[in-house]
Design an enzyme around this catalytic site. Structure first.
Site, PDB file in Angstrom:
ATOM      1  CG  HIS A  95      -1.654  -5.137   0.613  1.00 40.61           C
ATOM      2  ND1 HIS A  95      -2.888  -5.516   0.178  1.00 40.61           N
ATOM      3  CD2 HIS A  95      -1.707  -3.794   0.756  1.00 40.61           C
ATOM      4  CE1 HIS A  95      -3.668  -4.450   0.064  1.00 40.61           C
ATOM      5  NE2 HIS A  95      -2.978  -3.392   0.400  1.00 40.61           N
ATOM      6  CG  ASP A  98      -2.632  -9.031   0.781  1.00 37.39           C
ATOM      7  OD1 ASP A  98      -3.034  -8.670   1.892  1.00 37.39           O
ATOM      8  OD2 ASP A  98      -2.731  -8.352  -0.263  1.00 37.39           O
TER       9      ASP A  98
HETATM   10  C1  XUL Z   1      -7.819   0.750   0.506  1.00 36.54           C
HETATM   11  C2  XUL Z   1      -7.312   0.369  -0.798  1.00 36.54           C
HETATM   12  C3  XUL Z   1      -6.144  -0.544  -0.798  1.00 36.54           C
HETATM   13  C4  XUL Z   1      -5.143  -0.249  -1.837  1.00 36.54           C
HETATM   14  C5  XUL Z   1      -3.886  -1.059  -1.711  1.00 36.54           C
HETATM   15  O1  XUL Z   1      -8.879   1.617   0.466  1.00 36.54           O
HETATM   16  O2  XUL Z   1      -7.850   0.744  -1.809  1.00 36.54           O
HETATM   17  O3  XUL Z   1      -6.612  -1.829  -0.855  1.00 36.54           O
HETATM   18  O4  XUL Z   1      -5.660  -0.454  -3.112  1.00 36.54           O
HETATM   19  O5  XUL Z   1      -3.264  -0.877  -0.488  1.00 36.54           O
END
Ligand code: XUL
Ligand code: CO
Length: 436
Positions: A95, A98
Site C-alpha cells: 500500500h 506501507d
Molecule cells: C484486507 C486485505 C488487504 C488487501 C490490500 O483484508 O486483504 O490487505 O489485500 O489492501
C-alpha cells in the site's frame, strides 16, 4: 546490513530452515515452479505490522533499528530486499502508506512517497525483485471513517482520488504488473444513514477515473478488485466474486478489471476458496490471489499463513484450469500469530505457505494428469451433447418440444446417476498423498 538471522532457504538443504516441497527450478507442466506460483511478500504484514490487536500493542518491532521516520522506511526497504532474497521470493506488494510515512499535508506525503519509492524500487530491482501490485490505503486515516470512494463527503472522495492517482503513478514508476482496489471501508454499518445507490455509483466513478488515468500514463498491467464481505464495515460492497462481477457489469467495467481472490475473504463470505476462484475463472476475470487462510472457529479475518494442503490443491487446480497466472501471483497476505514474536518466525510462516502451495501445485498437476475428475465431470454431463440435450443447448428446442419429449419418454429417474462424491474425494486424497 543484516536484519534477519538466517541463512538462505533452499530446497531440501538439510539446514534448520529448508523447503520440503518448494523447488523453484523444478519443471511442472512445462513451466518452472516459481513461474507457476509467482510468490509475493506483502509489505504491510511483513515489514510494517507489529502484532498489535484490539487488546494489546505491538510485540515485534519493525523499525529495523531506525530512528527517524525516513530512516525507518529506508530500513524497511532494505529488510524487504533481504527477506525476499532469503526466501527466493521474486515479487512484493504494498500500500502507498506501507512504504512512506504520511506528512503534514498531502503534498508532503506525496514527496515522501516519491523519495522512498525511488529507494525501494532501486533496492528491489537490484535484487531482481518485481512489484506484483500496488494499492492505496484508503482505510487507515480517520478521514476515511465513513469510506473513501463511497464516502458521504465529496471532499473525502476527492482526497481518495488524489491518493489513488499518486499510488497508480508509483506503481507504474516501479514497473508494477497490477494495481489492486480493496474496498477497506467501502460499505456501511447501517442503511438508516446510507444512500447505497449513490455510494456505489461513486465507487464506479472512482474506478472509471482510475482506469482512464492509469492507461493514459502507460499502465499496462491489470486492475484488480479484491472481494471481501465484511470487516471493517458490517457490510462491504465488494461482498464476493459474484457480487463484484455484477457491479462491474452494471457500470461497464468488466473489461477493465480482474479479481484478486483472497482465501480468508472467501470463507468469511461463506464460500470455499475454490468456489471464489472458479467463479472468477468461469467469468473470465481470474487475476491474482491473496494466499492465506482463516480459522474456521473465528468469524474474522485472521490472515494465517496457509498450511491446508487440500485447499491449496483445489486452488492450484483452479489456477491451472485458468491457464495459470499472467500478471498475477500468490501474494502472502498473511501474518504470523501475535505470540510468534521474532522476525525469524516470519521466515517460518513464508516457508509454511510456500511449501503448502508447492505441494498443492504438484497434487493439482497429478489430478489433471490422472484425468479422473475431468473424465467424471465430462461423462456426468454427456446427455447435453446429443439428442434433446444438444437441441436445448443450441436453442432449437422450445418448451412444447420438451413437454412432448418428457411425455413420450416416461419417468426419467433411470437417467439419474450417482454423483460419486466420495470416489472423487478419494481420488483427490490419493493425489495429495502420492505426489512427490
Ligand atoms: C484486507 C486485505 C488487504 C488487501 C490490500 O483484508 O486483504 O490487505 O489485500 O489492501
Ligand atoms: Co488481501
Amino acid at each position: 546490513m543484516k536484519y534477519f538471522n538466517s541463512e538462505k532457504i533452499t530446497f531440501k538443504s538439510g539446514a534448520q530452515r529448508e523447503f520440503l516441497w518448494y523447488d523453484p527450478e523444478r519443471v511442472v507442466q512445462g513451466k518452472k515452479m516459481k513461474d507457476h506460483l509467482r510468490f509475493a511478500a506483502s509489505y504491510w504484514h511483513t515489514f510494517v505490522a507489529e502484532g498489535a490487536d484490539m487488546f494489546g500493542t505491538g510485540v515485534l518491532g519493525k523499525t529495523f533499528g531506525g530512528t527517524s521516520p525516513e530512516d525507518i522506511y529506508r530500513r524497511k526497504a532494505e529488510a524487504a530486499a533481504e527477506f525476499t532474497d532469503l526466501l527466493g521470493i521474486e515479487y512484493y506488494c504494498f500500500h502507498d502508506r506501507d512504504i512512506a510515512p504520511e506528512g503534514k499535508s498531502l503534498s508532503e506525503t506525496n514527496r515522501n512517497l516519491d523519495e522512498l519509492s525511488d529507494y525501494l524500487g532501486d533496492i528491489m530491482a537490484k535484487g531482481g525483485k518485481k512489484l506484483l501490485w500496488g494499492t492505496a490505503n484508503l482505510f487507515n486515516n480517520p478521514r476515511y471513517m465513513h469510506g473513501a470512494g463511497t464516502a458521504p463527503s465529496a471532499d473525502v472522495f476527492a482526497f481518495a482520488a488524489a491518493q489513488v492517482k499518486k499510488a497508480i503513478e508509483i506503481t507504474v514508476k516501479l514497473g508494477g504488473s497490477g494495481y489492486v482496489f480493496w474496498g477497506g471501508r467501502e460499505g456501511y454499518e447501517t442503511l438508516l444513514n446510507t444512500d447505497m445507490a449513490l455510494e456505489q455509483e461513486n465507487m464506479a466513478r472512482l474506478l472509471t477515473m482510475a482506469v482512464e488515468y492509469g492507461r493514459r500514463i502507460g499502465f499496462k498491467g491489470d486492475f484488480y478488485i479484491e472481494p471481501k464481505p465484511k470487516e471493517p464495515t458490517k457490510h462491504q460492497y465488494d461482498f464476493d466474486a459474484a457480487t463484484v462481477i455484477g457491479f462491474l457489469r452494471k457500470y461497464d467495467l468488466l473489461n477493465d478489471f480482474k479479481l484478486n481472490i483472497e482465501a480468508n475473504h472467501a470463507t468469511l463470505a461463506g464460500h470455499t476458496f475454490q468456489h471464489e476462484l472458479a467463479t472468477a475463472r468461469i467469468n473470465g476475470v481470474f487475476g491474482s490471489i491473496d494466499a492465506n487462510q482463516g480459522d474456521m472457529l473465528l468469524g474474522w479475518d485472521t490472515d494465517e499463513f496457509p498450511f491446508d494442503v487440500y485447499d491449496a490443491t483445489l486452488c492450484m487446480l483452479e489456477v491451472l484450469k485458468a491457464g495459470g497466472f499472467t500478471n498475477g501471483g500468490l501474494n502472502f497476505d498473511a501474518k504470523i500469530r501475535r505470540g510468534s514474536c521474532s522476525l525469524e518466525d516470519m521466515l517460518d510462516g513464508y516457508i509454511l505457505g510456500m511449501d503448502t502451495f508447492a505441494h498443492g501445485l504438484l497434487a493439482a498437476d497429478a489430478i489433471i494428469r490422472g484425468g479422473e475428475l475431468d473424465d467424471f465431470v465430462k461423462s456426468r454431463y454427456d446427455s447435453w451433447n446429443t439428442g434433446i440435450g444438444s437441441r436445448i443447448r443450441s436453442g432449437e428446442a422450445v418448451i412444447e418440444e420438451l413437454s412432448d419429449y418428457a411425455l413420450s419418454r416416461g419417468d426419467v429417474l433411470s437417467s439419474v446417476r450417482s454423483a460419486r462424491q466420495e470416489y472423487l474425494e478419494n481420488v483427490v486424497n490419493k493425489k495429495i498423498y502420492e505426489c512427490k
